[in-house]
Design a protein around this motif. Structure first.
Motif, PDB file in Angstrom:
ATOM      1  N   PRO A 236       0.839  -1.207   0.000  1.00 19.99           N
ATOM      2  CA  PRO A 236       0.000   0.000   0.000  1.00 19.99           C
ATOM      3  C   PRO A 236       0.868   1.249   0.000  1.00 19.99           C
ATOM      4  O   PRO A 236       1.866   1.330   0.721  1.00 19.99           O
ATOM      5  CB  PRO A 236      -0.796  -0.126   1.302  1.00 19.99           C
ATOM      6  CG  PRO A 236      -0.751  -1.576   1.645  1.00 19.99           C
ATOM      7  CD  PRO A 236       0.566  -2.070   1.150  1.00 19.99           C
ATOM      8  N   ILE A 237       0.484   2.234  -0.779  1.00 22.88           N
ATOM      9  CA  ILE A 237       1.287   3.445  -0.907  1.00 22.88           C
ATOM     10  C   ILE A 237       1.435   4.164   0.428  1.00 22.88           C
ATOM     11  O   ILE A 237       2.472   4.786   0.708  1.00 22.88           O
ATOM     12  CB  ILE A 237       0.682   4.371  -1.982  1.00 22.88           C
ATOM     13  CG1 ILE A 237       1.642   5.536  -2.285  1.00 22.88           C
ATOM     14  CG2 ILE A 237      -0.691   4.874  -1.564  1.00 22.88           C
ATOM     15  CD1 ILE A 237       1.222   6.353  -3.475  1.00 22.88           C
ATOM     16  N   ILE A 238       0.444   4.064   1.323  1.00 23.11           N
ATOM     17  CA  ILE A 238       0.540   4.723   2.617  1.00 23.11           C
ATOM     18  C   ILE A 238       1.639   4.090   3.457  1.00 23.11           C
ATOM     19  O   ILE A 238       2.338   4.776   4.219  1.00 23.11           O
ATOM     20  CB  ILE A 238      -0.824   4.680   3.356  1.00 23.11           C
ATOM     21  CG1 ILE A 238      -0.755   5.483   4.654  1.00 23.11           C
ATOM     22  CG2 ILE A 238      -1.246   3.244   3.628  1.00 23.11           C
ATOM     23  CD1 ILE A 238      -0.466   6.955   4.467  1.00 23.11           C
ATOM     24  N   ASN A 239       1.852   2.775   3.336  1.00 23.03           N
ATOM     25  CA  ASN A 239       2.928   2.120   4.072  1.00 23.03           C
ATOM     26  C   ASN A 239       4.290   2.595   3.586  1.00 23.03           C
ATOM     27  O   ASN A 239       5.217   2.776   4.372  1.00 23.03           O
ATOM     28  CB  ASN A 239       2.817   0.596   3.924  1.00 23.03           C
ATOM     29  CG  ASN A 239       1.623   0.035   4.663  1.00 23.03           C
ATOM     30  OD1 ASN A 239       0.797   0.772   5.179  1.00 23.03           O
ATOM     31  ND2 ASN A 239       1.526  -1.284   4.708  1.00 23.03           N
ATOM     32  N   VAL A 240       4.412   2.772   2.259  1.00 22.68           N
ATOM     33  CA  VAL A 240       5.663   3.273   1.692  1.00 22.68           C
ATOM     34  C   VAL A 240       5.926   4.691   2.175  1.00 22.68           C
ATOM     35  O   VAL A 240       7.051   5.049   2.548  1.00 22.68           O
ATOM     36  CB  VAL A 240       5.620   3.223   0.156  1.00 22.68           C
ATOM     37  CG1 VAL A 240       6.884   3.815  -0.437  1.00 22.68           C
ATOM     38  CG2 VAL A 240       5.442   1.785  -0.323  1.00 22.68           C
ATOM     39  N   ALA A 241       4.884   5.530   2.183  1.00 24.23           N
ATOM     40  CA  ALA A 241       5.036   6.912   2.639  1.00 24.23           C
ATOM     41  C   ALA A 241       5.480   6.968   4.096  1.00 24.23           C
ATOM     42  O   ALA A 241       6.354   7.759   4.466  1.00 24.23           O
ATOM     43  CB  ALA A 241       3.720   7.667   2.458  1.00 24.23           C
ATOM     44  N   ASN A 242       4.909   6.116   4.944  1.00 27.35           N
ATOM     45  CA  ASN A 242       5.284   6.091   6.354  1.00 27.35           C
ATOM     46  C   ASN A 242       6.718   5.625   6.541  1.00 27.35           C
ATOM     47  O   ASN A 242       7.435   6.110   7.429  1.00 27.35           O
ATOM     48  CB  ASN A 242       4.329   5.191   7.136  1.00 27.35           C
ATOM     49  CG  ASN A 242       2.938   5.793   7.268  1.00 27.35           C
ATOM     50  OD1 ASN A 242       2.775   7.017   7.212  1.00 27.35           O
ATOM     51  ND2 ASN A 242       1.935   4.951   7.440  1.00 27.35           N
ATOM     52  N   ALA A 243       7.154   4.667   5.710  1.00 25.91           N
ATOM     53  CA  ALA A 243       8.520   4.175   5.809  1.00 25.91           C
ATOM     54  C   ALA A 243       9.531   5.239   5.399  1.00 25.91           C
ATOM     55  O   ALA A 243      10.607   5.370   5.999  1.00 25.91           O
ATOM     56  CB  ALA A 243       8.692   2.926   4.940  1.00 25.91           C
ATOM     57  N   ILE A 244       9.184   6.034   4.385  1.00 28.08           N
ATOM     58  CA  ILE A 244      10.088   7.086   3.922  1.00 28.08           C
ATOM     59  C   ILE A 244      10.115   8.259   4.896  1.00 28.08           C
ATOM     60  O   ILE A 244      11.158   8.884   5.102  1.00 28.08           O
ATOM     61  CB  ILE A 244       9.663   7.554   2.519  1.00 28.08           C
ATOM     62  CG1 ILE A 244       9.852   6.425   1.497  1.00 28.08           C
ATOM     63  CG2 ILE A 244      10.456   8.783   2.083  1.00 28.08           C
ATOM     64  CD1 ILE A 244       9.336   6.750   0.118  1.00 28.08           C
ATOM     65  N   ARG A 245       8.972   8.530   5.515  1.00 29.23           N
ATOM     66  CA  ARG A 245       8.851   9.708   6.372  1.00 29.23           C
ATOM     67  C   ARG A 245       9.879   9.707   7.509  1.00 29.23           C
ATOM     68  O   ARG A 245      10.388  10.757   7.906  1.00 29.23           O
ATOM     69  CB  ARG A 245       7.429   9.784   6.941  1.00 29.23           C
ATOM     70  CG  ARG A 245       7.140  11.074   7.687  1.00 29.23           C
ATOM     71  CD  ARG A 245       5.692  11.143   8.133  1.00 29.23           C
ATOM     72  NE  ARG A 245       4.795  11.237   6.997  1.00 29.23           N
ATOM     73  CZ  ARG A 245       3.900  10.317   6.674  1.00 29.23           C
ATOM     74  NH1 ARG A 245       3.803   9.213   7.405  1.00 29.23           N
ATOM     75  NH2 ARG A 245       3.107  10.475   5.634  1.00 29.23           N
ATOM     76  N   ARG A 246      10.213   8.543   8.023  1.00 31.46           N
ATOM     77  CA  ARG A 246      11.131   8.484   9.157  1.00 31.46           C
ATOM     78  C   ARG A 246      12.555   8.902   8.782  1.00 31.46           C
ATOM     79  O   ARG A 246      13.361   9.218   9.646  1.00 31.46           O
ATOM     80  CB  ARG A 246      11.145   7.075   9.750  1.00 31.46           C
ATOM     81  CG  ARG A 246      11.814   6.032   8.870  1.00 31.46           C
ATOM     82  CD  ARG A 246      11.735   4.645   9.464  1.00 31.46           C
ATOM     83  NE  ARG A 246      10.366   4.159   9.489  1.00 31.46           N
ATOM     84  CZ  ARG A 246      10.032   2.933   9.898  1.00 31.46           C
ATOM     85  NH1 ARG A 246      10.962   2.123  10.356  1.00 31.46           N
ATOM     86  NH2 ARG A 246       8.778   2.555   9.880  1.00 31.46           N
TER      87      ARG A 246
END
Length: 227
Positions: free
Chosen positions: A210-220
Motif C-alpha cells: 500500500p502506498i501509505i505504508n511506503v510513505a510512512n517508511a520514507i517519512r522516518r
C-alpha cells in the motif's frame, strides 16, 4: 477496443481503438496517443458526480478520448509500482476499489463514490469512509499497489485484512472493522488497533505494498526542520 498491459514494476496499458470508440480517464492519466485522438473534458454526469469523484480521490472532471477518422492508440501508465488490472464490468457486477484506484475505462463504465455503510469501517478501517464504485458495461483499468493476491470468498466466508491492503472487491462483499482483542496484543502487537474484515460472497483483491505504508517508511528518514 483491444488492449495489452506491458511492464512489470511500473506497467502501462496500451489501448487500440477503432474509429468512434471512446476512453474515459481523469486528467493527467494519458501517457501517449496517436494524433487522431480527440480530447474532450466533461463533468461525467453533472456537478454532483464530479464532486463525488473528487471526494473519492479522483479529479473533478474526466477526459474523453475518441478515435477520429480511423483507428487510434492511447496509453495510460501506472503512477506507483504495482499492477494494472482490467475488470470486465456488466450490469449488476460492480467493483469497489480503493480511493484513487481508477485509471481509465471504456465509455460505458460509470465511476461513482461508494460510502461505507458502517461509520466505524470508514473511520478506522484504513480504507477510508469513501471508496470508488465502478459499474456499467465495459472494461475498466485499475491501479493496484505492489503484487496482488486474489481470493474467492464463499457466502459467509471472511478474511481479515490489515490496514491499506484491500485494493478492490466485488460489490457483493461486505466490510466491517473489528478491534484487536487483548490489551497486550493491542498495545504491544505492532499491528494497530483495528483490522478490516471482508465477508463474501465475491472476489477480494489484496495488495502487498500500500502506498501509505511506503510513505510512512520514507517519512522516518526525512529530517525535520529542527534537525
Amino acid at each position: 477496443m483491444k488492449y495489452q498491459v506491458q511492464g512489470d514494476t511500473l506497467p502501462v496499458v496500451i489501448c487500440e481503438l477503432t474509429a468512434g470508440e471512446t476512453m474515459i480517464t481523469e486528467g493527467g492519466s494519458m501517457s501517449w496517443m496517436s494524433p487522431n485522438m480527440r480530447m474532450e473534458t466533461t463533468s461525467g454526469g453533472g456537478l454532483g458526480r464530479a464532486l463525488g469523484r473528487m471526494f473519492a480521490g479522483e479529479a473533478l472532471f474526466l477526459n474523453r478520448y475518441t478515435a477520429q477518422g480511423g483507428n487510434g492508440l492511447i496509453s495510460f501508465a501506472s503512477k506507483f509500482p504495482g499492477e494494472i488490472r482490467a475488470f470486465e464490468l456488466r450490469p449488476g457486477q460492480d467493483i469497489i476499489v480503493q480511493k484513487g484506484g481508477f485509471l481509465a475505462a471504456e465509455e460505458g463504465v460509470d465511476v461513482s463514490i461508494h460510502f461505507q455503510q458502517r461509520l466505524s469501517t470508514g473511520f478506522f478501517g484504513g480504507e477510508g469512509f469513501i471508496m470508488q464504485r465502478l459499474s456499467g458495461n465495459g472494461t475498466a483499468f485499475v491501479e493496484l499497489d505492489g503484487h496482488v493476491v486474489t481470493y474467492e470468498l464463499a457466502p459467509g466466508q471472511s478474511i481479515i485484512v490489515d490496514t491499506g491492503h484491500l485494493a478492490a472487491m466485488d460489490a457483493t462483499c461486505s466490510m466491517e472493522v473489528r478491534a484487536v482483542q487483548g490489551a497486550k496484543n493491542l498495545f504491544f502487537g505492532g499491528e494497530g488497533i483495528f483490522n478490516t474484515v471482508i465477508t463474501g460472497p465475491g472476489r477480494v483483491y489484496l495488495q502487498t505494498m500500500p502506498i501509505i505504508n511506503v510513505a510512512n517508511a520514507i517519512r522516518r528518514y526525512i529530517p525535520t526542520k529542527s534537525e
